[in-house]
Every structure is written in C-alpha cells, then in structure tokens.
Enzyme design. Structure first.
Site, PDB file in Angstrom:
ATOM      1  N   ASP A 132     -14.154  66.124  -2.873  1.00 13.99           N
ATOM      2  CA  ASP A 132     -13.963  65.254  -3.934  1.00 13.99           C
ATOM      3  C   ASP A 132     -14.869  63.330  -2.999  1.00 13.99           C
ATOM      4  OD1 ASP A 132     -13.274  66.679  -5.485  1.00 13.99           O
ATOM      5  OD2 ASP A 132     -11.093  65.725  -5.721  1.00 13.99           O
ATOM      6  N   HIS A 170     -16.850  68.687  -7.876  1.00  8.75           N
ATOM      7  CA  HIS A 170     -16.731  68.224  -9.593  1.00  8.75           C
ATOM      8  C   HIS A 170     -17.843  68.126  -9.890  1.00  8.75           C
ATOM      9  CE1 HIS A 170     -12.692  67.731 -10.378  1.00  8.75           C
ATOM     10  NE2 HIS A 170     -12.268  67.275  -9.139  1.00  8.75           N
TER      11      HIS A 170
END
Length: 252
Positions: A132, A170
């Site tokens: 992330d 993601h």
C-alpha cells in the site's frame, strides 16, 4: 527461467499474488488478505506454498498468515511490525534480501502508510511488490508515518528503473484517477491514462500492475517535487507538497 505471477481478486478490492519459480518449485504469497482463497488458488495452479512475504501488518495484508502456515508449514517473512497479528519466521528490513529459488528480492523501506512497511524489489524480473505504499495514480493513507518519512519512501521507489512493474495491492485506480485529474488538470498523459482506466474497469480488467515510468509521469504523489505541482499545491519542499496532496486526497 522467468517467474510466474498469478494475480487474483481478494476481499472487496485487494489483489492476491502468488509468485512461482518452476525450477525450484517454490511459491511465495505476497501478503495474505484471505488465507483460504490463497490456498484455493495455489491448489488450482498445482503449486505448493513455501513462503509468505508480507509488506506490512494490516489485517488485509497479513490476516491469512496463520491459516496458510497451518496448512502448508511455509516460512513467514515479514517486517517486525507483523508480529502484532502473526508469528514471523524471518524478520526483514531495508537492504536485506530474500530468495525464491534463484530469484532474489531486495527489501526497500517504504514506511509511511505504516512505519515498518516494506517493498520487495526483484531487479532481475523488473518488478516490485509495493503493498500500500504506492498505487496506480495514488499512495496509501498516512496512518502511522510522517510526510518526510513517506516522501523519502516514495523517492526510494522513484529511483528504481523506469521499466519496473509495480504490483500494488488494491484496485483503487479509478477513484485515484478522479483525484489525480483534480490535482494535476493540465497533464495530457494523465488525461489519456484516465480514459484508459475507464475502459479497463468497464471491461472488468485489472489496472494492476502499473509501471513506474507511467506513474512518474502521472501520479500526483510521485510528482510532489515537480515545480508546477509545488506551485499549485504549496510547500517549500517536496514533502510539504506531498503532505498537502495527501490531506486533499483524504478529504476529496
């Protein structure tokens, strides 16, 4: 022989990655958002999971560790912070290396989203698993770190070869594109990228991985040292411009 990377959706918007070296038969999980899904995907490929490489401690990245460990006896390789939710067999930090067969990954400190966040850069394969820390047209929220820390992390990623494929964790790209176009409206390459993303998502196609070269030209967070971005968003130093961008994205 080249690595084989199997990418698949997990949870609501995560991607799972299994990395397989056919010569040694070794297979690594890159993070473990859903342990049962990883075991299912590995079984379907006929692969035996031998290692987990965690990027950071958040449950949607390390929450499946124990289930996979129990089923396979694999080795858990992770930054120290992962001990918050999982046992660790081999703690790694910036500058360390890990191997999958004959393929080596170098650990890069990319703290900021969490303080101990790391990336795995595999130079021989021209790829990096970045968790992330950075997304296509975005970056992670600054939950634990500081702007100076996070910007230094992004600079380390910016210094990788431009052809590096960035495997982020993601599918946030369409939402990121909306903010990026707001943050950097005069960027023609970004406009074209945004249109491509729209077509891909309409077709159900992943926008991950991306390439560092493309992100350097279009990702507003990686462009916080660009004079035009600094003038538009303020700041006497890039980390201050980055902080302004991150705050704006949080409220967007």
């Amino acid at each position: 022989m080249a690595l084989e990377i199997h990418q698949f959706p997990c949870l609501s918007d995560n991607y799972g990655f299994l990395v397989h070296d056919s010569e040694s038969g070794e297979t690594a999980c890159i993070d473990t958002p859903d342990g049962e899904e990883y075991l299912k995907q590995a079984k379907a490929k006929g692969w035996t999971i031998t290692a987990i490489w965690n990027t950071h401690w958040h449950p949607d990245h390390a929450g499946g560790n124990e289930a996979i460990k129990a089923a396979t006896g694999c080795t858990i390789i992770a930054p120290q912070e992962v001990e918050r939710i999982s046992t660790i067999d081999h703690v790694v930090s910036d500058g360390d290396t890990v191997s999958l067969g004959a393929h080596e990954a170098r650990i890069i400190d990319v703290g900021g989203h969490t303080n101990g966040h790391i990336a795995y850069h595999m130079p021989d394969s021209s790829l990096a698993f970045v968790g992330d820390s950075v997304f296509a047209l975005g970056c992670g929220r600054m939950f634990e770190g500081t702007p100076e820390q996070f910007w230094a992390s992004l600079e380390r990623l910016k210094a990788l070869p431009a052809d590096t494929a960035l495997y982020c964790a993601h599918e946030y790209t369409q939402a990121n594109a909306r903010f990026a176009l707001h943050a950097d409206p005069g960027n023609d390459e970004l406009v074209a990228y945004g249109q491509e993303i729209g077509r891909k998502r309409a077709a159900g196609t992943p926008t991950v991985p991306t390439t560092l070269e493309r992100e350097l030209a279009t990702n507003p967070f990686l462009r916080a040292d660009d004079p035009d971005m600094m003038a538009r968003w303020g700041g006497d130093a890039p980390h201050e411009t980055f902080a302004a961008l991150r705050a704006a994205k949080d409220a967007f």
